[in-house]
Design a protein around this motif. Structure first.
Motif, PDB file in Angstrom:
ATOM      1  N   LEU A 247      34.738  46.608  57.367  1.00  0.00           N
ATOM      2  CA  LEU A 247      34.383  46.150  56.026  1.00  0.00           C
ATOM      3  C   LEU A 247      35.546  46.310  55.056  1.00  0.00           C
ATOM      4  O   LEU A 247      35.805  45.442  54.232  1.00  0.00           O
ATOM      5  CB  LEU A 247      33.171  46.934  55.505  1.00  0.00           C
ATOM      6  N   GLN A 248      36.245  47.421  55.174  1.00  0.00           N
ATOM      7  CA  GLN A 248      37.375  47.675  54.278  1.00  0.00           C
ATOM      8  C   GLN A 248      38.416  46.561  54.389  1.00  0.00           C
ATOM      9  O   GLN A 248      38.932  46.059  53.397  1.00  0.00           O
ATOM     10  CB  GLN A 248      38.013  49.024  54.627  1.00  0.00           C
ATOM     11  N   GLY A 249      38.717  46.157  55.633  1.00  0.00           N
ATOM     12  CA  GLY A 249      39.707  45.112  55.843  1.00  0.00           C
ATOM     13  C   GLY A 249      39.218  43.731  55.459  1.00  0.00           C
ATOM     14  O   GLY A 249      39.996  42.885  55.011  1.00  0.00           O
ATOM     15  N   ALA A 250      37.913  43.489  55.625  1.00  0.00           N
ATOM     16  CA  ALA A 250      37.360  42.162  55.329  1.00  0.00           C
ATOM     17  C   ALA A 250      37.185  41.931  53.832  1.00  0.00           C
ATOM     18  O   ALA A 250      37.462  40.840  53.323  1.00  0.00           O
ATOM     19  CB  ALA A 250      36.020  41.992  56.039  1.00  0.00           C
ATOM     20  N   VAL A 251      36.715  42.957  53.132  1.00  0.00           N
ATOM     21  CA  VAL A 251      36.399  42.808  51.713  1.00  0.00           C
ATOM     22  C   VAL A 251      37.640  42.934  50.835  1.00  0.00           C
ATOM     23  O   VAL A 251      37.861  42.150  49.914  1.00  0.00           O
ATOM     24  CB  VAL A 251      35.342  43.847  51.274  1.00  0.00           C
ATOM     25  N   VAL A 252      38.464  43.948  51.127  1.00  0.00           N
ATOM     26  CA  VAL A 252      39.640  44.215  50.285  1.00  0.00           C
ATOM     27  C   VAL A 252      40.849  43.513  50.880  1.00  0.00           C
ATOM     28  O   VAL A 252      41.447  43.975  51.838  1.00  0.00           O
ATOM     29  CB  VAL A 252      39.906  45.734  50.159  1.00  0.00           C
ATOM     30  N   LYS A 253      41.174  42.353  50.308  1.00  0.00           N
ATOM     31  CA  LYS A 253      42.350  41.612  50.758  1.00  0.00           C
ATOM     32  C   LYS A 253      43.565  42.069  49.938  1.00  0.00           C
ATOM     33  O   LYS A 253      43.646  43.204  49.525  1.00  0.00           O
ATOM     34  CB  LYS A 253      42.105  40.105  50.589  1.00  0.00           C
ATOM     35  N   ASP A 254      44.490  41.173  49.664  1.00  0.00           N
ATOM     36  CA  ASP A 254      45.698  41.552  48.918  1.00  0.00           C
ATOM     37  C   ASP A 254      45.433  41.810  47.436  1.00  0.00           C
ATOM     38  O   ASP A 254      46.149  42.571  46.796  1.00  0.00           O
ATOM     39  CB  ASP A 254      46.753  40.439  49.046  1.00  0.00           C
ATOM     40  N   ASP A 255      44.426  41.170  46.924  1.00  0.00           N
ATOM     41  CA  ASP A 255      44.153  41.261  45.494  1.00  0.00           C
ATOM     42  C   ASP A 255      43.657  42.659  45.130  1.00  0.00           C
ATOM     43  O   ASP A 255      42.677  43.151  45.692  1.00  0.00           O
ATOM     44  CB  ASP A 255      43.101  40.219  45.115  1.00  0.00           C
ATOM     45  N   SER A 256      44.310  43.312  44.159  1.00  0.00           N
ATOM     46  CA  SER A 256      43.880  44.653  43.734  1.00  0.00           C
ATOM     47  C   SER A 256      42.496  44.613  43.094  1.00  0.00           C
ATOM     48  O   SER A 256      41.766  45.601  43.075  1.00  0.00           O
ATOM     49  CB  SER A 256      44.893  45.243  42.747  1.00  0.00           C
ATOM     50  N   LYS A 257      42.124  43.439  42.588  1.00  0.00           N
ATOM     51  CA  LYS A 257      40.789  43.264  41.998  1.00  0.00           C
ATOM     52  C   LYS A 257      39.698  43.525  43.034  1.00  0.00           C
ATOM     53  O   LYS A 257      38.632  44.052  42.718  1.00  0.00           O
ATOM     54  CB  LYS A 257      40.678  41.841  41.452  1.00  0.00           C
ATOM     55  N   ASP A 258      39.962  43.158  44.299  1.00  0.00           N
ATOM     56  CA  ASP A 258      38.969  43.344  45.352  1.00  0.00           C
ATOM     57  C   ASP A 258      38.608  44.824  45.530  1.00  0.00           C
ATOM     58  O   ASP A 258      37.462  45.153  45.837  1.00  0.00           O
ATOM     59  CB  ASP A 258      39.481  42.785  46.680  1.00  0.00           C
ATOM     60  N   GLN A 259      39.597  45.689  45.362  1.00  0.00           N
ATOM     61  CA  GLN A 259      39.345  47.123  45.502  1.00  0.00           C
ATOM     62  C   GLN A 259      38.323  47.577  44.466  1.00  0.00           C
ATOM     63  O   GLN A 259      37.383  48.320  44.782  1.00  0.00           O
ATOM     64  CB  GLN A 259      40.660  47.903  45.327  1.00  0.00           C
ATOM     65  N   ASN A 260      38.476  47.120  43.222  1.00  0.00           N
ATOM     66  CA  ASN A 260      37.541  47.498  42.156  1.00  0.00           C
ATOM     67  C   ASN A 260      36.157  46.919  42.406  1.00  0.00           C
ATOM     68  O   ASN A 260      35.139  47.585  42.177  1.00  0.00           O
ATOM     69  CB  ASN A 260      38.068  47.016  40.800  1.00  0.00           C
ATOM     70  N   VAL A 261      36.113  45.674  42.869  1.00  0.00           N
ATOM     71  CA  VAL A 261      34.825  45.033  43.178  1.00  0.00           C
ATOM     72  C   VAL A 261      34.099  45.816  44.269  1.00  0.00           C
ATOM     73  O   VAL A 261      32.889  46.074  44.175  1.00  0.00           O
ATOM     74  CB  VAL A 261      35.037  43.571  43.631  1.00  0.00           C
ATOM     75  N   TRP A 262      34.829  46.214  45.301  1.00  0.00           N
ATOM     76  CA  TRP A 262      34.250  46.946  46.420  1.00  0.00           C
ATOM     77  C   TRP A 262      33.753  48.319  45.978  1.00  0.00           C
ATOM     78  O   TRP A 262      32.667  48.760  46.365  1.00  0.00           O
ATOM     79  CB  TRP A 262      35.280  47.057  47.536  1.00  0.00           C
TER      80      TRP A 262
END
Length: 289
Positions: A247-262
């Motif tokens: 899940l970590q690899g699928a949801v959090v791509k290169d965009d730092s925004k994805d980390q906050n969303v997750w």
């Protein structure tokens, strides 16, 4: 007389469907053009063997057929992947070929007209995420029958697709692990659908969406990867740690925004779903650190 254009979100099996149709109709699915921003006309029609061209001049012997030429010459389908990623002039060069089923090689003079054999046509794919990159002209669209491939409508439908495909992959890849349980598939599909749509499945809470698509194909890949982890480093049963890593690899791509969303999803949604989700939440939270 018209070609076929398969349109949809990434991961809706456009490429697989075009491969299967080509194999079923023409007996071959490898006559393919991969569309990119750098695709040129000689990559789709023909180019030249310049050593022979200089030695003997323009001739059929010196001509190097590209997929469109091959399809017309042999009477088979030509697959054109990601057609909307190619420049407008490349797309427009298809119009006359699709209309008249004739390709002209001016260098060969009167012998340069290639008339397509029966069986030739084009199956194209277009990604809705690329809409506006190089929009197809109305003239080119009229040369295609356009079919939109939607994402699965319900959680249950998506789960059935995922379970079926994971079982196929498990057999062909020899993953040495047990197939994921129903609740594991349900969790992955639930997370993907909610982050994809920007809302919980019951529609009561709005969510931020990630930059990635989180398609059904990615869910299949995630579970196959989790099985590989379980088979290689565990007892063959997918654990919440294996799932969290995928899940970590699928949801959090290169965009730092994805980390906050997750992180917001973990705290505001997953954490509040009770004991059934607690272990997965803790593993995801630990990996996030």
């Amino acid at each position: 007389n018209r070609g076929l254009m398969l349109v949809g979100e990434p991961g809706t099996a456009k490429t697989m469907l075009s491969e299967l149709l080509s194999a079923a109709i023409s007996g071959v699915s490898t006559n393919t053009i991969q569309g990119t921003a750098g695709t040129t006309e000689d990559m789709i029609k023909y180019s030249w063997n310049y050593a022979l061209l200089l030695a003997k001049g323009p001739s059929r012997e010196a001509l190097v057929p590209a997929p469109l030429y091959v399809g017309m010459e042999r009477g088979i389908l030509t697959r054109f992947e990601e057609i909307t990623r190619t420049p407008a002039e490349i797309q427009d060069s298809l119009i006359s070929v699709l209309s008249d089923k004739v390709l002209n090689v001016p260098e060969l003079g009167d012998e340069g007209f290639l008339f397509a054999k029966p069986g030739f046509n084009v199956i194209g794919t277009a990604n809705t995420r690329d809409k506006g990159v190089n929009e197809m002209s109305a003239a080119l669209k009229r040369r295609f029958n356009i079919v939109v491939l939607p994402a699965p409508e319900s959680l249950e439908a998506e789960m059935e697709i995922v379970k079926s495909r994971v079982a196929q992959l498990s057999g062909s890849l020899d993953l040495n692990a047990k197939l994921p349980k129903e609740e594991v598939v349900e969790k992955v599909c639930t997370i993907f659908r909610e982050l994809r749509k920007g809302a919980t499945l019951d529609g009561k809470q709005k969510l931020k969406s990630t930059s990635g698509v989180l398609s059904t194909a990615e869910a299949i890949s995630l579970l196959a990867g989790s099985m590989a982890l379980a088979g290689s480093f565990g007892d063959g049963t997918i654990t919440d740690y294996d799932l969290a890593a995928g899940l970590q690899g699928a949801v959090v791509k290169d965009d730092s925004k994805d980390q906050n969303v997750w992180e917001e999803y973990l705290e505001n949604i997953m954490k509040k779903r009770g004991a059934k989700w607690l272990s997965l939440y803790e593993e995801c939270k630990e990996l996030n650190r």
